[in-house]
Design a protein around this motif. Sequence first.
Motif, mmCIF file in Angstrom:
data_model
loop_
_atom_site.group_PDB
_atom_site.id
_atom_site.type_symbol
_atom_site.label_atom_id
_atom_site.label_comp_id
_atom_site.label_asym_id
_atom_site.label_seq_id
_atom_site.Cartn_x
_atom_site.Cartn_y
_atom_site.Cartn_z
ATOM 1 N N GLU A 14 3.070 -3.717 9.056
ATOM 2 C CA GLU A 14 3.374 -2.509 8.275
ATOM 3 C C GLU A 14 3.887 -1.363 9.146
ATOM 4 O O GLU A 14 4.567 -0.467 8.645
ATOM 5 C CB GLU A 14 2.132 -2.039 7.508
ATOM 6 N N ASP A 15 3.577 -1.375 10.435
ATOM 7 C CA ASP A 15 4.057 -0.333 11.340
ATOM 8 C C ASP A 15 5.577 -0.328 11.439
ATOM 9 O O ASP A 15 6.188 0.711 11.676
ATOM 10 C CB ASP A 15 3.488 -0.511 12.749
ATOM 11 N N LEU A 16 6.194 -1.477 11.260
ATOM 12 C CA LEU A 16 7.651 -1.558 11.381
ATOM 13 C C LEU A 16 8.346 -0.631 10.392
ATOM 14 O O LEU A 16 9.325 0.032 10.731
ATOM 15 C CB LEU A 16 8.116 -3.005 11.175
ATOM 16 N N ASN A 17 7.842 -0.561 9.167
ATOM 17 C CA ASN A 17 8.464 0.310 8.161
ATOM 18 C C ASN A 17 8.348 1.779 8.528
ATOM 19 O O ASN A 17 9.287 2.551 8.336
ATOM 20 C CB ASN A 17 7.849 0.026 6.789
ATOM 21 N N ARG A 18 7.208 2.187 9.069
ATOM 22 C CA ARG A 18 7.037 3.572 9.504
ATOM 23 C C ARG A 18 7.958 3.884 10.681
ATOM 24 O O ARG A 18 8.613 4.928 10.728
ATOM 25 C CB ARG A 18 5.576 3.812 9.901
ATOM 26 N N LEU A 19 8.044 2.948 11.619
ATOM 27 C CA LEU A 19 8.864 3.163 12.805
ATOM 28 C C LEU A 19 10.348 3.194 12.472
ATOM 29 O O LEU A 19 11.100 4.003 13.029
ATOM 30 C CB LEU A 19 8.567 2.091 13.857
ATOM 31 N N VAL A 20 10.798 2.341 11.548
ATOM 32 C CA VAL A 20 12.214 2.358 11.203
ATOM 33 C C VAL A 20 12.591 3.678 10.541
ATOM 34 O O VAL A 20 13.646 4.247 10.823
ATOM 35 C CB VAL A 20 12.630 1.141 10.344
ATOM 36 N N LEU A 21 11.732 4.212 9.682
ATOM 37 C CA LEU A 21 12.019 5.495 9.033
ATOM 38 C C LEU A 21 12.118 6.614 10.067
ATOM 39 O O LEU A 21 13.056 7.421 10.036
ATOM 40 C CB LEU A 21 10.942 5.815 7.992
ATOM 41 N N LYS A 22 11.182 6.645 10.979
ATOM 42 C CA LYS A 22 11.189 7.672 12.035
ATOM 43 C C LYS A 22 12.474 7.578 12.867
ATOM 44 O O LYS A 22 13.124 8.587 13.148
ATOM 45 C CB LYS A 22 9.962 7.488 12.922
ATOM 46 N N ARG A 23 12.847 6.375 13.227
ATOM 47 C CA ARG A 23 14.025 6.195 14.089
ATOM 48 C C ARG A 23 15.332 6.406 13.330
ATOM 49 O O ARG A 23 16.306 6.891 13.910
ATOM 50 C CB ARG A 23 13.948 4.834 14.766
ATOM 51 N N LEU A 24 15.362 6.084 12.040
ATOM 52 C CA LEU A 24 16.538 6.404 11.245
ATOM 53 C C LEU A 24 16.756 7.911 11.195
ATOM 54 O O LEU A 24 17.874 8.395 11.360
ATOM 55 C CB LEU A 24 16.375 5.866 9.815
ATOM 56 N N ASN A 25 15.683 8.660 10.968
ATOM 57 C CA ASN A 25 15.804 10.109 10.812
ATOM 58 C C ASN A 25 16.045 10.843 12.126
ATOM 59 O O ASN A 25 16.419 12.016 12.097
ATOM 60 C CB ASN A 25 14.575 10.664 10.086
ATOM 61 N N THR A 26 15.870 10.177 13.247
ATOM 62 C CA THR A 26 16.197 10.789 14.543
ATOM 63 C C THR A 26 17.453 10.155 15.142
ATOM 64 O O THR A 26 17.799 10.447 16.286
ATOM 65 C CB THR A 26 15.022 10.676 15.539
ATOM 66 N N ALA A 27 18.112 9.293 14.368
ATOM 67 C CA ALA A 27 19.333 8.603 14.806
ATOM 68 C C ALA A 27 19.119 7.862 16.127
ATOM 69 O O ALA A 27 19.996 7.806 16.978
ATOM 70 C CB ALA A 27 20.505 9.577 14.904
ATOM 71 N N ASP A 28 17.955 7.270 16.291
ATOM 72 C CA ASP A 28 17.591 6.529 17.502
ATOM 73 C C ASP A 28 18.028 5.074 17.336
ATOM 74 O O ASP A 28 17.240 4.205 16.994
ATOM 75 C CB ASP A 28 16.075 6.642 17.735
ATOM 76 N N VAL A 29 19.296 4.824 17.594
ATOM 77 C CA VAL A 29 19.869 3.500 17.372
ATOM 78 C C VAL A 29 19.214 2.454 18.271
ATOM 79 O O VAL A 29 18.860 1.367 17.811
ATOM 80 C CB VAL A 29 21.403 3.523 17.560
ATOM 81 N N ASP A 30 19.040 2.754 19.545
ATOM 82 C CA ASP A 30 18.404 1.787 20.440
ATOM 83 C C ASP A 30 16.970 1.501 20.005
ATOM 84 O O ASP A 30 16.503 0.364 20.089
ATOM 85 C CB ASP A 30 18.425 2.278 21.887
ATOM 86 N N GLY A 31 16.267 2.527 19.529
ATOM 87 C CA GLY A 31 14.916 2.332 19.025
ATOM 88 C C GLY A 31 14.887 1.478 17.775
ATOM 89 O O GLY A 31 13.973 0.678 17.574
ATOM 90 N N LEU A 32 15.898 1.620 16.920
ATOM 91 C CA LEU A 32 16.001 0.778 15.728
ATOM 92 C C LEU A 32 16.213 -0.680 16.118
ATOM 93 O O LEU A 32 15.540 -1.572 15.610
ATOM 94 C CB LEU A 32 17.150 1.261 14.841
ATOM 95 N N VAL A 33 17.118 -0.911 17.031
ATOM 96 C CA VAL A 33 17.406 -2.274 17.479
ATOM 97 C C VAL A 33 16.159 -2.907 18.096
ATOM 98 O O VAL A 33 15.913 -4.100 17.931
ATOM 99 C CB VAL A 33 18.587 -2.282 18.475
ATOM 100 N N PHE A 70 16.576 10.098 5.499
ATOM 101 C CA PHE A 70 15.979 8.962 4.819
ATOM 102 C C PHE A 70 14.575 9.355 4.399
ATOM 103 O O PHE A 70 13.783 9.828 5.212
ATOM 104 C CB PHE A 70 15.943 7.735 5.745
ATOM 105 N N LEU A 71 14.286 9.157 3.127
ATOM 106 C CA LEU A 71 12.985 9.536 2.591
ATOM 107 C C LEU A 71 12.035 8.354 2.616
ATOM 108 O O LEU A 71 12.456 7.203 2.441
ATOM 109 C CB LEU A 71 13.149 10.046 1.156
ATOM 110 N N PRO A 72 10.749 8.637 2.800
ATOM 111 C CA PRO A 72 9.792 7.523 2.832
ATOM 112 C C PRO A 72 9.622 6.907 1.451
ATOM 113 O O PRO A 72 9.752 7.582 0.438
ATOM 114 C CB PRO A 72 8.495 8.175 3.307
ATOM 115 N N GLY A 73 9.344 5.639 1.455
ATOM 116 C CA GLY A 73 9.013 4.936 0.222
ATOM 117 C C GLY A 73 7.535 4.587 0.250
ATOM 118 O O GLY A 73 6.777 5.097 1.078
ATOM 119 N N THR A 74 7.149 3.727 -0.636
ATOM 120 C CA THR A 74 5.769 3.254 -0.689
ATOM 121 C C THR A 74 5.695 1.912 0.022
ATOM 122 O O THR A 74 6.286 0.931 -0.432
ATOM 123 C CB THR A 74 5.310 3.092 -2.152
#
Length: 120
Positions: A14-33, A70-74
């Motif tokens: 479940e941490d992956l979803n939180r981390l992807v949202l954080k990295r999307l909103n900071t435009a952290d492409v390397d972190g997303l990958v 990007f807004l958080p979902g459930t």
Amino acid sequence: MHRVEDRERAAHPEDLNRLVLKRLNTADVDGLVALYEPGAVLALPGGRVAVGHHEIRAAYAQLVAGRPEFLPGTVNPAVRNGELAITSVRIGGGDFTVEVARRQADGTWLWVIDQPSLLS
């Protein structure tokens, strides 16, 4: 910018979803990958698929170029079977993301397959 090795890693699927949202909103492409296994697949609009870190990086670079918010979902509880887990998030409007994660040798989790509604 932090080195990829210094970024928070997913201790639970479940941490992956939180981390992807954080990295999307900071435009952290390397972190997303870094949230994906090297040979992972990411579904793209129009039925296309990005395979591997190089193509996933290009897809995310294009997605965050305009710095959208990007807004958080459930986040739904992950469904686990041994070293695999299905993760999903309900996004506004009733859309869902669905991903398959795999536990790594160090106990952290990475996505192997990603079907994100947010990219459609």
